[in-house]
Design a protein around this motif. Sequence first.
Motif, PDB file in Angstrom:
ATOM      1  N   ARG A  10       0.646  13.247  -5.337  1.00 11.69           N
ATOM      2  CA  ARG A  10      -0.664  12.658  -5.018  1.00 11.69           C
ATOM      3  C   ARG A  10      -1.713  13.741  -4.839  1.00 11.69           C
ATOM      4  O   ARG A  10      -2.864  13.601  -5.261  1.00 11.69           O
ATOM      5  N   CYS A  37       0.812  -0.083  -4.822  1.00 15.50           N
ATOM      6  CA  CYS A  37       2.172   0.045  -5.369  1.00 15.50           C
ATOM      7  C   CYS A  37       2.717  -1.352  -5.605  1.00 15.50           C
ATOM      8  O   CYS A  37       2.307  -2.314  -4.951  1.00 15.50           O
ATOM      9  N   LEU A  81       6.487  13.210  -3.429  1.00 11.74           N
ATOM     10  CA  LEU A  81       5.469  12.202  -3.749  1.00 11.74           C
ATOM     11  C   LEU A  81       4.109  12.625  -3.197  1.00 11.74           C
ATOM     12  O   LEU A  81       3.079  12.477  -3.861  1.00 11.74           O
ATOM     13  N   GLN A  97       0.838  -1.197   0.000  1.00 10.71           N
ATOM     14  CA  GLN A  97       0.000   0.000   0.000  1.00 10.71           C
ATOM     15  C   GLN A  97       0.875   1.250   0.000  1.00 10.71           C
ATOM     16  O   GLN A  97       1.955   1.265   0.615  1.00 10.71           O
ATOM     17  N   TRP A  98       0.405   2.284  -0.635  1.00  8.61           N
ATOM     18  CA  TRP A  98       1.124   3.564  -0.710  1.00  8.61           C
ATOM     19  C   TRP A  98       1.592   4.014   0.679  1.00  8.61           C
ATOM     20  O   TRP A  98       2.755   4.377   0.874  1.00  8.61           O
ATOM     21  N   SER A  99       0.683   3.976   1.659  1.00 13.28           N
ATOM     22  CA  SER A  99       1.025   4.510   2.992  1.00 13.28           C
ATOM     23  C   SER A  99       2.197   3.727   3.599  1.00 13.28           C
ATOM     24  O   SER A  99       3.066   4.288   4.260  1.00 13.28           O
ATOM     25  N   VAL A 113       4.602   2.082   1.866  1.00 13.58           N
ATOM     26  CA  VAL A 113       5.835   2.406   1.127  1.00 13.58           C
ATOM     27  C   VAL A 113       6.393   3.735   1.643  1.00 13.58           C
ATOM     28  O   VAL A 113       7.586   3.856   1.937  1.00 13.58           O
ATOM     29  N   ILE A 114       5.519   4.730   1.764  1.00 15.04           N
ATOM     30  CA  ILE A 114       5.986   6.056   2.167  1.00 15.04           C
ATOM     31  C   ILE A 114       6.550   6.013   3.596  1.00 15.04           C
ATOM     32  O   ILE A 114       7.618   6.569   3.869  1.00 15.04           O
ATOM     33  N   TRP A 138       3.910   3.246  -8.423  1.00 16.89           N
ATOM     34  CA  TRP A 138       2.588   3.557  -7.877  1.00 16.89           C
ATOM     35  C   TRP A 138       1.579   3.562  -9.019  1.00 16.89           C
ATOM     36  O   TRP A 138       1.834   4.159 -10.072  1.00 16.89           O
ATOM     37  N   GLU A 152      -4.480   3.028  -4.227  1.00 15.04           N
ATOM     38  CA  GLU A 152      -3.539   2.979  -3.089  1.00 15.04           C
ATOM     39  C   GLU A 152      -2.424   1.987  -3.351  1.00 15.04           C
ATOM     40  O   GLU A 152      -1.539   1.784  -2.509  1.00 15.04           O
ATOM     41  N   THR A 182       6.386  -3.053  -5.272  1.00 11.23           N
ATOM     42  CA  THR A 182       7.761  -2.790  -4.823  1.00 11.23           C
ATOM     43  C   THR A 182       8.689  -3.852  -5.395  1.00 11.23           C
ATOM     44  O   THR A 182       8.310  -5.011  -5.573  1.00 11.23           O
TER      45      THR A 182
END
Length: 431
Positions: free
Chosen positions: A319, A221, A315, A192-194, A196-197, A214, A219, A223
């Motif tokens: 978004r 990604c 990033l 999920q994006w959250s 990864v960030i 992404w 949401e 990796t």
Amino acid sequence: MPRSTHEVADEVRKAAADGLTVRMAGTGHSFTPVAATDGVLLHPGGMTSIRSVDAAAGLVTVEAGCPLRVLNASLLARGLSLANMGDIQVQTVAGATQTGTHGTGRDIGGMAAQVAGLELVLADGTVVTCSADSPPAAAPLATAPPAAPPPATTPGLFDAARVGLGALGVVTAVTFRVVPAFLLEAREEPMQWSEVISRLDELTSENEHFEFYWFPHTEGCLTKRNNRSPGPPRPLPRYRYLLDDEFLSNTVFGVTCRLGHAVPGVITTVNGLAGKALGSRSYVDAAYRVFTSPRRVRFKEQEYAIPRESLADVLAEIRALFARRDWRISFPIEVRVTPGDDLWLSTAYGRSSAYIAIHVFHASPHQEYFRDVEAVMTAVGGRPHWGKMHTRSAEYLRQAYPKHGDFVALRDELDPERRFGNPYLTQVLGP
Ligand SMILES: Cc1cc2nc3c(=O)[nH]c(=O)nc-3n(C[C@H](O)[C@H](O)[C@H](O)COP(=O)(O)OP(=O)(O)OC[C@H]3O[C@@H](n4cnc5c(N)ncnc54)[C@H](O)[C@@H]3O)c2cc1C
């Protein structure tokens, strides 16, 4: 199509006598008109051989037009490898290095950062070699014409010419620093994006080669963590390669891009499905087979290098742009990192860098998307990839590159008549 350094030097002298500009092309994989000329365009197809391999010293010299796929296979056959590379292996060695082509790496930079020496034909037809250890010298090559002494004052040539945009001379041979062949373990996983960030620092520092994609409007990604492995090799089964890399990533992706182009409303749903279809997988293979993959869907691309520490904020801004704009983007956004280097026009010059690449299907409009993302990148001193679409001029680039002025001064000295000039170089370097 010259077949030797000698013939390249003849072509450059002939162009000068005819008052024409001259450039050598690679395979034409740049999205900018960096190679274009209305004068003489030299084809690289006659200069593709491997000149010498010194396995003990870890040095391999190849002719400028050698395609990366030939270099990769030849190195592996000799138990050697490049230490890092980009996503594809179709470019020529000179074309890839002249624009600063890079992959992702915690410790090892782009392709030009792995160059140990260059042989170049300068604007007056002189052949020179340069490397980190030695000042430029008349090339001691059997194939070279009797060379006049090289210009007396060319300090900095090696630092400038590794990412030289073809502005300083025609590269005729490239010496790479290579390493013993190695296996990479690829671990690919949706995230999920959250997550990864929040784990960016950990993911980029704990993996030798980390990147992620992404899927816009979702949401999701994908990796990719590639790390050296002691083996044994565990290549992707053929059916899985054909399913994931050929069928899903190219055939199906091509169909969905065309569908999204015709009916933009489906893109959000399709991207959600794509993020799930490309699931987890792990395999161990020769490094270049892990670094590179086939790319058959035609697209347009813009990529910027930004300071690594700005990555999470940038990033988040991108978004936020997606939330404000009515965009429908089918191509995933690719994020990579490299360490800083000392090549004057390298996008990673003097700073640890993160790369954000955005793409659209070749037939889709890109203007607003590329313009708005470019504004976010330039706000943090971003540097555009020389081979990918951007709107920057010399005025901006002078600020973004501490050595831009030195590069231009060297160009003035080596090519005062702009024998290697073209409109793109005028845009990015000045008249
Ligand atoms: C599908 C795809 C995937 C890509 N993936 C990546 C990636 O992962 N990472 C990345 O950084 N980039 C990537 N790129 C961009 C690409 O690597 C660069 O644009 C590269 O420059 C293309 O190499 P080429 O051989 O096609 O050179 P060209 O595009 O033909 O030429 C590039 C420049 O090099 C100059 N040049 C070529 N040969 C010589 C020579 N002998 N002497 C002097 N100058 C010379 C040309 O004049 C021109 O200025 C990708 C592009 C595509 C289309």
